[in-house]
Write a protein that holds these residues in place. Structure first.
Motif, PDB file in Angstrom:
ATOM      1  N   GLU A 112      73.248   6.700  51.296  1.00 19.68           N
ATOM      2  CA  GLU A 112      74.685   6.796  51.044  1.00 19.68           C
ATOM      3  C   GLU A 112      75.417   7.719  52.017  1.00 19.68           C
ATOM      4  OE1 GLU A 112      75.124   7.834  46.930  1.00 19.68           O
ATOM      5  OE2 GLU A 112      74.066   6.037  46.231  1.00 19.68           O
ATOM      6  N   ILE A 113      74.769   8.115  53.122  1.00 21.30           N
ATOM      7  CA  ILE A 113      75.420   9.089  54.003  1.00 21.30           C
ATOM      8  C   ILE A 113      76.679   8.553  54.666  1.00 21.30           C
ATOM      9  CG2 ILE A 113      73.404  10.506  54.524  1.00 21.30           C
ATOM     10  CD1 ILE A 113      73.259   8.893  57.207  1.00 21.30           C
ATOM     11  N   MET A 114      76.823   7.230  54.792  1.00 25.43           N
ATOM     12  CA  MET A 114      77.979   6.693  55.504  1.00 25.43           C
ATOM     13  C   MET A 114      79.130   6.274  54.591  1.00 25.43           C
ATOM     14  SD  MET A 114      76.252   4.711  58.738  1.00 25.43           S
ATOM     15  CE  MET A 114      74.679   4.333  57.983  1.00 25.43           C
ATOM     16  N   GLU A 115      79.049   6.607  53.311  1.00 27.01           N
ATOM     17  CA  GLU A 115      80.191   6.351  52.424  1.00 27.01           C
ATOM     18  C   GLU A 115      81.409   7.153  52.895  1.00 27.01           C
ATOM     19  OE1 GLU A 115      77.939   5.758  48.115  1.00 27.01           O
ATOM     20  OE2 GLU A 115      78.942   7.636  48.611  1.00 27.01           O
ATOM     21  N   PRO A 116      82.607   6.573  52.875  1.00 24.07           N
ATOM     22  CA  PRO A 116      83.815   7.352  53.175  1.00 24.07           C
ATOM     23  C   PRO A 116      83.975   8.508  52.184  1.00 24.07           C
ATOM     24  CG  PRO A 116      84.288   5.007  53.236  1.00 24.07           C
ATOM     25  CD  PRO A 116      82.903   5.146  52.663  1.00 24.07           C
ATOM     26  N   LYS A 117      84.305   9.692  52.713  1.00 24.01           N
ATOM     27  CA  LYS A 117      84.460  10.882  51.876  1.00 24.01           C
ATOM     28  C   LYS A 117      85.745  11.608  52.264  1.00 24.01           C
ATOM     29  CE  LYS A 117      79.403  11.643  51.593  1.00 24.01           C
ATOM     30  NZ  LYS A 117      79.145  11.778  50.166  1.00 24.01           N
ATOM     31  N   LYS A 118      86.393  12.225  51.292  1.00 25.74           N
ATOM     32  CA  LYS A 118      87.581  13.018  51.589  1.00 25.74           C
ATOM     33  C   LYS A 118      87.652  14.205  50.635  1.00 25.74           C
ATOM     34  CE  LYS A 118      90.773  10.298  48.683  1.00 25.74           C
ATOM     35  NZ  LYS A 118      92.017   9.470  48.663  1.00 25.74           N
ATOM     36  N   ALA A 119      88.359  15.239  51.073  1.00 23.84           N
ATOM     37  CA  ALA A 119      88.580  16.429  50.252  1.00 23.84           C
ATOM     38  C   ALA A 119      89.933  17.011  50.602  1.00 23.84           C
ATOM     39  CB  ALA A 119      87.476  17.462  50.472  1.00 23.84           C
TER      40      ALA A 119
END
Length: 267
Positions: A91-98
């Motif tokens: 799952e390392i390439m899932e889009p992530k935001k904070a």
């Protein structure tokens, strides 16, 4: 085994390397060569050159999790004739935001496939006879990983992200185990328990890496200090995402050493 810090938030006085809020560690074990995380930029490449470390013939690049302060350097990774393995959680390439900002993996899957042979796994993966990538860490205690770190995008939209892709490396030696972690989003105590389970060894001699602790007196920090005091026989090298208050709380009860770019450990 030899370990050299190539990127970290900190540099040592009068040692003229580059620092950034990120992490990258070079590892040699026998005739094997590994890179654990790539920092935020090309700093790890610049520091490797200054340290006389040759990254041309790596056996594998191991990614602790998909945040860009650990994967950003992949955008600068040169294309080689012989592709090293890229080892990570699926799952390392899932889009992530904070906080409205992207903290995602910085490059496309096609870019990576042009440079690496993929080995993505949720299960533990032994890289050689002594070094193991833990895969997905079971979350077993009641004081770690209780708050999401931003959000990640799944097929049905954005959801709180508990960073299930967070993992670590463990080096097994006759005297015990040595844990190398990126940010410890899974919780360093959860990581340590799983490391003991996977390796069959209950003696923890050393921990190095980010512990994701930002308080000297939070429930998580106090419980972490108590656990590590009972379970670690050797030295802790907290860095990257571990602030001064947390380091001080650890230092009061445990053997803690400073980390900076260029730190070299041999076990």
């Amino acid at each position: 085994m030899k370990l050299v810090v190539l990127a970290d938030n900190n540099t040592y006085i009068d040692q003229y390397y580059f620092a950034e809020p990120a992490l990258s560690i070079y590892i040699e074990n026998g005739d094997k060569r590994y890179l654990f995380d790539t920092g935020y930029s090309d700093v790890y490449l610049k520091n490797a050159e200054r340290l006389g470390i040759e990254l041309e013939s790596l056996d594998a690049v191991i990614i602790s999790h998909g945040h860009n302060d650990h994967t950003g350097g992949l955008a600068f990774y040169p294309k080689r004739q012989n592709k090293p393995l890229l080892i990570a959680h699926p799952e390392i390439m899932e889009p992530k935001k904070a906080e409205g900002l992207s903290i995602s993996f910085p490059v496309s899957e096609a870019y990576l496939q042009d440079r690496f042979a993929f080995k993505l796994t949720r299960e533990p993966l032994w890289l050689d006879e002594q070094l193991v990538f833990l895969g997905e860490i079971p979350r077993v205690n009641d004081f770690e990983n209780k708050k999401p770190v931003g959000e990640h995008c799944l097929a049905d939209g954005w959801h709180d992200d508990y960073v299930l892709d967070d993992s670590a490396l463990v080096y097994k030696q006759k005297d015990g185990i040595y844990i190398i972690t990126g940010c410890s989003h899974a919780g360093i105590c959860n990581i340590a328990e799983y490391a003991k389970q996977v390796t069959g060894c209950s003696v923890i001699k050393c921990i190095i890496g980010g512990l994701h602790l930002f308080s000297g007196h939070s429930q998580q920090t106090l419980a972490t200090v108590d656990y590590l005091k009972q379970n670690v026989e050797g030295t802790i090298y907290p860095c990257h995402c571990t602030n001064l208050a947390a380091k001080f709380a650890l230092h009061k009860e445990l053997t803690v050493q400073e980390v900076g770019v260029g730190l070299t450990l041999e076990w």
